[in-house]
Design an enzyme around this catalytic site. Structure first.
Site, PDB file in Angstrom:
ATOM      1  N   HIS A   1     -79.812 -80.191 -13.326  1.00 28.08           N
ATOM      2  CA  HIS A   1     -78.652 -79.502 -12.753  1.00 28.08           C
ATOM      3  C   HIS A   1     -78.665 -78.057 -13.260  1.00 28.08           C
ATOM      4  CE1 HIS A   1     -74.603 -78.433 -11.626  1.00 28.08           C
ATOM      5  NE2 HIS A   1     -74.491 -79.573 -10.960  1.00 28.08           N
TER       6      HIS A   1
ATOM      7  N   ARG B   1     -81.090 -77.328  -5.222  1.00 28.48           N
ATOM      8  CA  ARG B   1     -80.900 -77.417  -6.669  1.00 28.48           C
ATOM      9  C   ARG B   1     -82.161 -77.148  -7.476  1.00 28.48           C
ATOM     10  NH1 ARG B   1     -77.241 -82.436  -8.467  1.00 28.48           N
ATOM     11  NH2 ARG B   1     -75.546 -81.216  -7.610  1.00 28.48           N
TER      12      ARG B   1
ATOM     13  N   HIS C   1     -80.303 -84.172 -15.242  1.00 21.21           N
ATOM     14  CA  HIS C   1     -79.055 -84.602 -14.580  1.00 21.21           C
ATOM     15  C   HIS C   1     -79.177 -85.931 -13.858  1.00 21.21           C
ATOM     16  CE1 HIS C   1     -75.211 -84.080 -12.617  1.00 21.21           C
ATOM     17  NE2 HIS C   1     -75.750 -84.060 -11.410  1.00 21.21           N
TER      18      HIS C   1
ATOM     19  N   ARG D   1     -82.819 -84.466  -4.749  1.00 22.13           N
ATOM     20  CA  ARG D   1     -81.588 -85.020  -4.172  1.00 22.13           C
ATOM     21  C   ARG D   1     -80.625 -83.921  -3.727  1.00 22.13           C
ATOM     22  NH1 ARG D   1     -76.528 -86.160  -6.349  1.00 22.13           N
ATOM     23  NH2 ARG D   1     -77.241 -85.407  -8.356  1.00 22.13           N
TER      24      ARG D   1
HETATM   25  C1  SIN Z   1     -71.817 -81.402  -9.392  1.00 18.15           C
HETATM   26  O1  SIN Z   1     -70.614 -81.581  -9.302  1.00 18.15           O
HETATM   27  O2  SIN Z   1     -72.331 -80.302  -9.441  1.00 18.15           O
HETATM   28  C2  SIN Z   1     -72.719 -82.613  -9.449  1.00 18.15           C
HETATM   29  C3  SIN Z   1     -72.777 -83.240  -8.146  1.00 18.15           C
HETATM   30  C4  SIN Z   1     -74.051 -84.016  -8.007  1.00 18.15           C
HETATM   31  O3  SIN Z   1     -74.869 -84.070  -8.902  1.00 18.15           O
HETATM   32  O4  SIN Z   1     -74.267 -84.543  -6.914  1.00 18.15           O
END
Ligand code: SIN
Length: 537
Positions: free
Chosen positions: A230, A276, A337, A372
């Site tokens: 993340h 991401r 993450h 994802r």
């Molecule tokens: C986030 O709120 O940034 C995480 C959402 C996710 O990992 O799908």
């Protein structure tokens, strides 16, 4: 007495585990939930941004599917993703029926924006307390329904049970003995492995043991090399790691370096809202260039009242560190993450072992491809959880199709030495240092060796004994590193500095299975001939 096959054992109590249990009960089964901590303690509880579903007037499941496929870098399983995006709205209706208080505007569900979604389609609850809200609601329903829930109880192993499926070996926290549950279908909903990385957004319970236990039992795993990082986790020295939701960028927050430069505009045309993996890597590069430990999220353009109302969890957390995001910069860095791969399943959650199912983060349906799409994970737990529940009611033979490339890996025969806390720290720092956002052959080889050495000490000396948490951690880490070493290209969340290009020849999934002689389980033979099969190790 209700027959064993109608009393599924559901391991884990995040969104997938709780939802399967509720639906199984509604369908007339008698489920038991087994969870290693409290019922409400799970990765789900920490999800902030929300849950994606095509509900907006300008949206459709086909658009959601297209975005999911685009983010997945060529590896999304189309059938699974179609199911995810087309069945998603019905599963959201189930959550509403259970009482999840999604945020609304003028009586309609409010939809937020997140990276790589072409439409606003992220449902949220309590602003940025979506996961907590869902978890609390489902937990309450589980208790109201009187579903048998065994807290602080750990799945230790799955043993062969012939045609009756796996035999689950459980132990209670602090208790000495092992309990054996035979003849009951087992649903793995044990979640991910993020906290095996030194730097992670995940709670400490996300240790990936479901993967290790299933692998030892002979289940096929796929896509283990794809660990999602993340981009924006709170990164102040000495402070706990804490997710700073992507939804903030969806509302207009910008990423800047210490000089105030928006360097992401040079990485991708969508800058802060790029996929991401692109954002995480660009931030990593910037940190390597600058030598700093964080970049900064700048939310000051978002009106203060909107910021506090929409992001109460984040703003409350930041206030404890003297940060007011309406005024101040938020130090952030990318951290581990989400585990994209896991125990291979078909679209009904069936694994390669009869009567062993998996759903949620521990499962690998191929729905996320190599990267994802944000907020698809809670949805995955629901959509495939529903299919598992229905399948538990009317089981049929079958299972997933093995991928094109399957590595048969030996299971280290260990000395069964007592586990030491330092073993976990070794796993966590090795994964972070050598199997992180940017990888290369030398680092991956050294990581594989480290995890093999740990396994050789800590795996049990005989199949009668059950492995402990460090052995599970070392084995899960070994499987991640082993797959990452084999994929000699870069794709989605997996980036190799020594193989930076995405290669058409690697548009395939890597499967991992324990080498047959070592298997301690009932491994169903592959249902189709594999085009490429390798033996390794
Ligand atoms: C986030 O709120 O940034 C995480 C959402 C996710 O990992 O799908």
């Amino acid at each position: 007495m209700v027959r064993a096959e109608r009393r599924p054992l559901i391991i884990g109590s995040g969104i997938a585990g709780l939802y399967v249990a509720l639906r199984a009960k509604e369908l007339g089964l008698r489920p038991t939930i087994v969870t290693k901590s409290r019922l409400e303690e799970s990765n789900t509880r920490y999800a902030q941004g929300g849950i994606a579903a095509a509900l907006g007037p300008d949206d459709s499941p086909a658009r959601h599917l297209a975005d999911t496929v685009r983010a997945g870098a060529g590896l999304v399983d189309l059938a699974a993703a179609r199911i995810l995006t087309h069945e998603g709205p019905r599963r959201i209706a189930d959550l509403v029926r259970y009482g999840v208080p999604f945020d609304t505007v003028d009586g309609r569900i409010s939809l937020g924006r997140e990276a790589a979604h072409s439409r606003a389609r992220i449902l949220h609850a309590g602003g940025d307390a979506t996961g907590a809200s869902i978890e609390e609601t489902l937990k309450r329903r589980v208790l109201e329904e009187g579903i048998d829930a065994r807290e602080r109880t750990v799945l230790r192993a799955l043993r062969p049970g012939g045609s009756d499926g796996p035999v689950a070996v459980l132990s209670r926290e602090g208790g000495k003995g092992l309990e054996v549950e035979a003849g009951r279908p087992v649903v793995l909903a044990t979640g991910g492995a993020g906290s095996l990385y030194r730097e992670s957004s995940n709670p400490s319970i996300a240790t990936g043991e479901g993967v290790a236990i299933a692998f030892r039992a002979g289940a096929l795993l796929t896509d283990m090399e794809f660990i999602q990082f993340h981009p924006t986790v709170f990164a102040r020295d000495g402070a706990p790691r804490f997710l700073i939701t992507e939804a903030l960028r969806g509302e207009g927050a910008l990423v800047r370096n210490a000089a105030g430069d928006r360097f992401l505009v040079r990485a991708h045309p969508d800058a802060e809202l790029a996929p991401r993996d692109v954002v995480a890597r660009a931030i990593r590069r910037e940190l390597d260039r600058s030598g700093q430990s964080s970049v900064f999220l700048d939310a000051t353009a978002i009106p203060a009242d909107r910021l506090y109302a929409r992001f109460p969890t984040v703003t409350r957390f930041l206030a404890t560190y003297g940060i007011d995001p309406a005024r101040d910069m938020i130090p952030v860095a990318p951290m581990a993450h989400f585990m994209i791969g896991g125990v291979t399943t078909d679209v009904d959650g069936r694994t390669t072992i009869p009567s062993l199912y998996a759903c949620g983060e521990v499962a690998s349906t191929g729905v996320h491809g190599a990267n994802r799409l944000a907020s698809n994970s809670l949805l995955e737990g629901l959509v495939f959880g529903e299919r598992v529940a229905r399948h538990l009611l009317h089981p049929t033979a079958g299972g997933p199709t093995p991928p094109d490339l399957v590595l048969q890996l030996p299971l280290p025969v260990g000395s069964g030495l007592p586990e030491e806390r330092s073993g976990i720290e070794r796993v966590r720092s090795t994964l972070w240092d050598e199997v992180g956002i940017v990888r290369n052959a030398a680092g991956l080889r050294s990581a594989v060796e480290t995890f093999e050495q740990l396994g050789a000490k800590m795996e049990p000396a005989s199949a009668r004994e059950v492995p402990g948490p460090v052995a599970n951690a070392a084995l899960t880490a070994y499987l991640i590193a082993r797959a990452a070493l084999r994929r000699t290209e870069s794709r989605g969340a997996h980036f190799r500095s020594d193989h930076p290009r995405t290669l058409p020849s690697w548009r395939l999934h890597i499967g991992l299975v324990v080498r047959r002689a070592d298997s301690r389980g009932t491994h169903r033979p592959p249902t189709r001939v594999k085009r490429r099969r390798e033996s390794s190790g």
